[in-house]
Scaffold this motif. Structure first.
Motif, mmCIF file in Angstrom:
data_model
loop_
_atom_site.group_PDB
_atom_site.id
_atom_site.type_symbol
_atom_site.label_atom_id
_atom_site.label_comp_id
_atom_site.label_asym_id
_atom_site.label_seq_id
_atom_site.Cartn_x
_atom_site.Cartn_y
_atom_site.Cartn_z
ATOM 1 N N VAL A 1 0.678 -1.625 -0.246
ATOM 2 C CA VAL A 1 0.173 0.321 -0.185
ATOM 3 C C VAL A 1 0.741 1.545 0.071
ATOM 4 O O VAL A 1 2.104 1.232 0.687
ATOM 5 N N SER A 2 0.693 2.625 -1.076
ATOM 6 C CA SER A 2 1.332 3.214 -1.044
ATOM 7 C C SER A 2 0.200 4.583 -0.784
ATOM 8 O O SER A 2 -0.782 4.705 -1.885
ATOM 9 N N SER A 3 0.212 5.015 -0.363
ATOM 10 C CA SER A 3 -0.490 6.616 -0.285
ATOM 11 C C SER A 3 1.088 8.020 0.382
ATOM 12 O O SER A 3 1.915 7.755 0.525
ATOM 13 N N GLY A 4 0.239 9.120 0.036
ATOM 14 C CA GLY A 4 0.869 10.376 0.447
ATOM 15 C C GLY A 4 1.997 9.843 1.648
ATOM 16 O O GLY A 4 2.436 10.238 1.808
ATOM 17 N N GLN A 5 0.448 9.432 2.342
ATOM 18 C CA GLN A 5 1.339 9.648 3.813
ATOM 19 C C GLN A 5 1.523 8.585 4.642
ATOM 20 O O GLN A 5 1.708 7.797 5.781
ATOM 21 N N TYR A 6 0.846 6.765 4.028
ATOM 22 C CA TYR A 6 1.292 6.409 4.512
ATOM 23 C C TYR A 6 1.485 4.872 3.253
ATOM 24 O O TYR A 6 1.116 4.947 2.089
ATOM 25 N N HIS A 7 2.771 4.739 3.834
ATOM 26 C CA HIS A 7 3.216 3.109 2.605
ATOM 27 C C HIS A 7 3.039 1.674 4.048
ATOM 28 O O HIS A 7 4.221 1.923 4.956
ATOM 29 N N LEU A 8 2.798 1.021 3.394
ATOM 30 C CA LEU A 8 2.516 -1.016 4.297
ATOM 31 C C LEU A 8 4.075 -1.720 3.187
ATOM 32 O O LEU A 8 3.732 -1.657 1.674
ATOM 33 N N LEU A 9 4.766 -1.981 3.913
ATOM 34 C CA LEU A 9 6.056 -2.791 3.551
ATOM 35 C C LEU A 9 5.470 -4.020 4.095
ATOM 36 O O LEU A 9 5.508 -4.318 4.913
ATOM 37 N N GLY A 10 6.141 -5.201 2.458
ATOM 38 C CA GLY A 10 5.876 -6.983 3.342
ATOM 39 C C GLY A 10 7.259 -7.051 3.043
ATOM 40 O O GLY A 10 7.842 -7.721 2.580
ATOM 41 N N VAL A 11 8.223 -7.241 3.997
ATOM 42 C CA VAL A 11 9.646 -7.994 4.288
ATOM 43 C C VAL A 11 9.620 -8.174 5.829
ATOM 44 O O VAL A 11 9.964 -7.463 6.546
ATOM 45 N N ASP A 12 10.869 -9.199 5.872
ATOM 46 C CA ASP A 12 11.195 -9.769 7.115
ATOM 47 C C ASP A 12 11.886 -8.901 7.746
ATOM 48 O O ASP A 12 13.598 -8.251 6.965
ATOM 49 N N VAL A 13 11.373 -7.899 8.903
ATOM 50 C CA VAL A 13 12.424 -7.241 9.301
ATOM 51 C C VAL A 13 13.953 -7.854 9.455
ATOM 52 O O VAL A 13 14.527 -7.330 9.625
ATOM 53 N N ARG A 14 14.783 -9.122 9.482
ATOM 54 C CA ARG A 14 15.650 -9.368 10.323
ATOM 55 C C ARG A 14 16.612 -9.678 8.841
ATOM 56 O O ARG A 14 17.922 -9.156 9.280
ATOM 57 N N GLN A 15 15.975 -8.811 7.329
ATOM 58 C CA GLN A 15 16.904 -8.423 6.033
ATOM 59 C C GLN A 15 16.375 -6.952 6.576
ATOM 60 O O GLN A 15 16.360 -6.508 5.380
ATOM 61 N N GLU A 16 18.356 -7.170 7.143
ATOM 62 C CA GLU A 16 18.869 -5.227 7.218
ATOM 63 C C GLU A 16 18.079 -4.978 5.555
ATOM 64 O O GLU A 16 17.769 -4.002 5.391
ATOM 65 N N SER A 17 19.223 -5.363 4.569
ATOM 66 C CA SER A 17 19.358 -4.737 3.852
ATOM 67 C C SER A 17 18.262 -4.874 2.898
ATOM 68 O O SER A 17 18.123 -3.560 1.500
#
Length: 679
Positions: free
Chosen positions: A149-165
């Motif tokens: 999801v991407s809007s002007g004030q909100y972005h929702l990302l699906g990434v494993d937090v452990r994967q730094e890069s």
């Protein structure tokens, strides 16, 4: 990673994701009962469920702490041209929608990161809900990662937090400004990772975000009984709490962040936060929402969770939590003896919370009321010691004692027992008094051939008392005192459905069964409940309890007989005992022996404190529980000195409803060797 290990890790990740679903249902329950306002949470739940008041309170204090930090960050950065909120492991959190509805996100952008599966589900919920979709100022992209999801004030990302890069790359592509003031949120997220990964996240954030505030809510204190039960709960869910091993308390968590590149850090357990940073008016509002009587579990839950803020940059240092609580309870440190008291289990299977006990005669303990694994019950039993050891004997009362918890059972000097007060629920106090006598034929003989068990007869009579009787109550004390050669039952303190704590005292003449007014001089002690009271020199010595604010007390007060009546006298004990409640106490000679209970101090759990009433001194003794094969929780329990010739205390029942981790019962009675205390 080998295939087997990858499958195990995937299974653990799936279990961790499941904690999100349970958590959001609990948050919806708390919001529905008025603990906080959040209209948007309901859109992330398929089926709402009402949680117990204890769980509602627990999720309220979590919500309140995080909201406090978020609002503080937004206030400090209100003049900044740009500010950001980065939520790690956001799950179905509704912070963006709530803040947007409050017009609190001026010049602010929210970024949420979680597992792709969780993010995909959240994006689908947002896309299909007209209310949520209407809070976005641009269209939804196709559900492909990592930006769902991407809007002007909100972005929702699906990434494993452990994967730094991958996280760094995805956030950069989504437009995160690494130089802008940034709030990093982590609510029970990092502890589910192996510690090296969570440490890496903390270091990564400090390195890449030079103007940032890290806010974390997690668990602590894994080694005490509540902590053991808490760990076992998450282990059964395949969601191990990894960080507890290396960072078991607030001091360790603070040093963790300072060692990982953060400039300043403040970490408070939730008792400190709730009593120190939530205004009293707000606490009163919250505490009036639902009937509540789980104080022990509430305070223990709060002592096992913390809220932490760590800062980078001078501006963000202004958003840190206050360094110290504004109440004095946790500042009193235990004066520990080098000697730990040994415990021994009694091989009798029994359990119960909120029971009451009285010593009928040496080696015979009457137990009434309480609740067990089967729920509230009215079973009355005798714990009997004979040549073969301890055993339970069932009792057949002539009148049903009823279902009651947190009542008193008081042995009378001339024989017999008085049962007073208690409750069946927080809305249903029990009125009146009962006088109880055991069958004078004495201990039972062989097993009852018809019923297949030992039985004893119990004669129960309703006491018809005259005079002005006390208001109904529970969590009070009832002690025998002497006045003008007569015995009186002195009822003090407690609580009921309308009063958080009672400070009144009433005298019942046992001979005439008349509530009598007796002059009492001196400043009365604070209103309290869950305290202890024990006969002492014709009067009574009162210790501890919980006051009207829900703060434990540590005072020692004596009601002394005088020519006209009685007089209250406060004893100044040095060093002062750590304030506590839900304990038990006995006077042996000039020594007040206080056992167990609940305190708000971060150092261990209460064992035994010996208060010398002659020298006004005290010593705290820890308990050696290595011989007890389960976590021993010493509240909602009974204790008796079963033989005046032996320095041994019998502890019966106890345990608690441990937040959302299940109800724990002490499985057997235990004995405490008091010789080091009395020597």
């Amino acid at each position: 990673m080998p295939t087997t290990n990858r499958k195990k890790q995937k299974g653990r990740d799936t279990a961790v994701q499941g904690t999100n679903d349970s958590s959001v249902v609990s948050k919806v329950s708390a919001a529905a009962q008025g603990y906080f306002q959040d209209f948007f949470l309901q859109h992330f739940v398929c089926k709402a469920a009402r949680r117990a008041p204890l769980i509602n309170r627990g999720y309220y204090v979590r919500w309140r702490a995080v909201d406090h930090c978020v609002r503080r960050f937004l206030h400090v950065t209100e003049n900044c041209p740009k500010r950001q909120i980065l939520s790690l492991g956001a799950g179905f959190d509704s912070t963006y929608f709530r803040l947007h509805a409050d017009d609190a996100l001026d010049r602010a952008v929210v970024f949420e990161v979680d597992f792709p599966d969780v993010t995909r589900r959240k994006a689908a919920l947002i896309s299909s809900n007209i209310t949520l979709r209407g809070m976005l100022d641009s269209h939804l992209p196709s559900l492909t990662g990592p930006l769902y999801v991407s809007s002007g004030q909100y972005h929702l990302l699906g990434v494993d937090v452990r994967q730094e890069s991958q996280v760094e790359e995805a956030l950069g592509a989504a437009g995160l400004d690494w130089a802008a003031p940034t709030l990093i949120l982590s609510e029970v997220v990092l502890t589910y990772m192996e510690t090296q990964w969570s440490d890496a996240v903390i270091s990564w954030a400090a390195k890449l975000l030079p103007q940032s505030l890290f806010v974390m809510y997690e668990q602590i204190h894994p080694h005490d009984p509540f902590g053991q039960i808490m760990q076992d709960h998450f282990l059964k869910l395949n969601s191990t709490l990894h960080a507890l091993r290396q960072y078991p308390d607030t001091a360790a968590q603070r040093h963790r962040f300072l060692d990982k590149g953060w400039e300043e850090c403040v970490c408070l357990d939730m008792n400190d936060f709730y009593l120190g940073l939530v205004p009293e008016e707000e606490r009163c509002r919250v505490e009036s929402l639902e009937p509540f009587d789980e104080y022990e579990e509430w305070h223990q839950k709060c002592s096992h969770y913390f809220i932490l803020t760590a800062s980078r940059g001078s501006l963000m240092a202004q958003a840190l939590l206050l360094h110290a609580p504004v109440y004095p309870v946790s500042s009193v440190c235990p004066s520990w003896s080098a000697t730990a008291l040994s415990l021994r289990t009694v091989p009798v299977s029994m359990e119960g919370l909120g029971m009451a006990s009285a010593l009928v005669r040496p080696g015979q303990v009457l137990l009434t009321g309480g609740s067990s694994r089967g729920g509230r019950r009215a079973v009355t039993r005798i714990l009997l010691r004979d040549q073969e050891g301890w055993r339970f004997v069932c009792v057949e009362p002539s009148v049903d004692l009823g279902v009651r918890l947190y009542h008193t059972v008081t042995s009378l000097p001339g024989g017999g027992i008085v049962v007073y007060g208690g409750r069946s629920s927080p809305l249903n106090p029990i009125r009146g008094l009962l006088r109880v006598n055991l069958d004078p034929s004495g201990p039972p003989g062989p097993l009852d051939s018809q019923k297949g068990r030992d039985t004893m007869k119990l004669c129960v009579e309703q006491m018809i008392c005259t005079g002005d009787s006390p208001p109904p109550r529970w969590r009070h004390t009832a002690t025998v005192v002497c006045h003008e050669g007569k015995d009186f039952l002195f009822v003090f303190g407690g609580k009921n459905q309308s009063e958080a704590a009672l400070g009144d005292g009433y005298f019942l003449c046992l001979d005439k069964q008349h509530w009598t007014e007796i002059p009492v001089e001196g400043a009365p002690p604070e209103a309290r409940h869950s305290h202890s009271a024990f006969p002492y020199q014709g009067g009574v010595v009162v210790f501890g309890g919980l006051d009207r604010r829900g703060v434990p007390l540590g005072d020692t007060v004596v009601l002394r007989p005088t020519e006209r009546g009685f007089s209250w006298e406060r004893i100044e004990v040095e060093p002062p005992p750590v304030p506590r409640y839900a304990h038990s106490a006995h006077v042996i000679g000039e020594k007040l022996v206080v056992v167990g209970g609940v305190w708000l101090h971060s150092e261990g759990v209460p064992g035994v404190v010996m208060i010398n009433l002659s020298t006004c001194s005290s010593v705290e003794f820890s308990l050696d529980t290595t011989s007890v094969p389960w976590p021993l929780m010493l509240h909602s329990f009974c204790s008796e000195l079963t033989d005046p010739e032996e320095p041994e205390l019998l502890l019966i029942g106890g345990g608690g409803n441990c937040f959302s981790f299940g109800t724990h019962f002490n499985l057997q009675p235990v004995t405490v060797d008091l010789r080091p205390v009395l020597g």
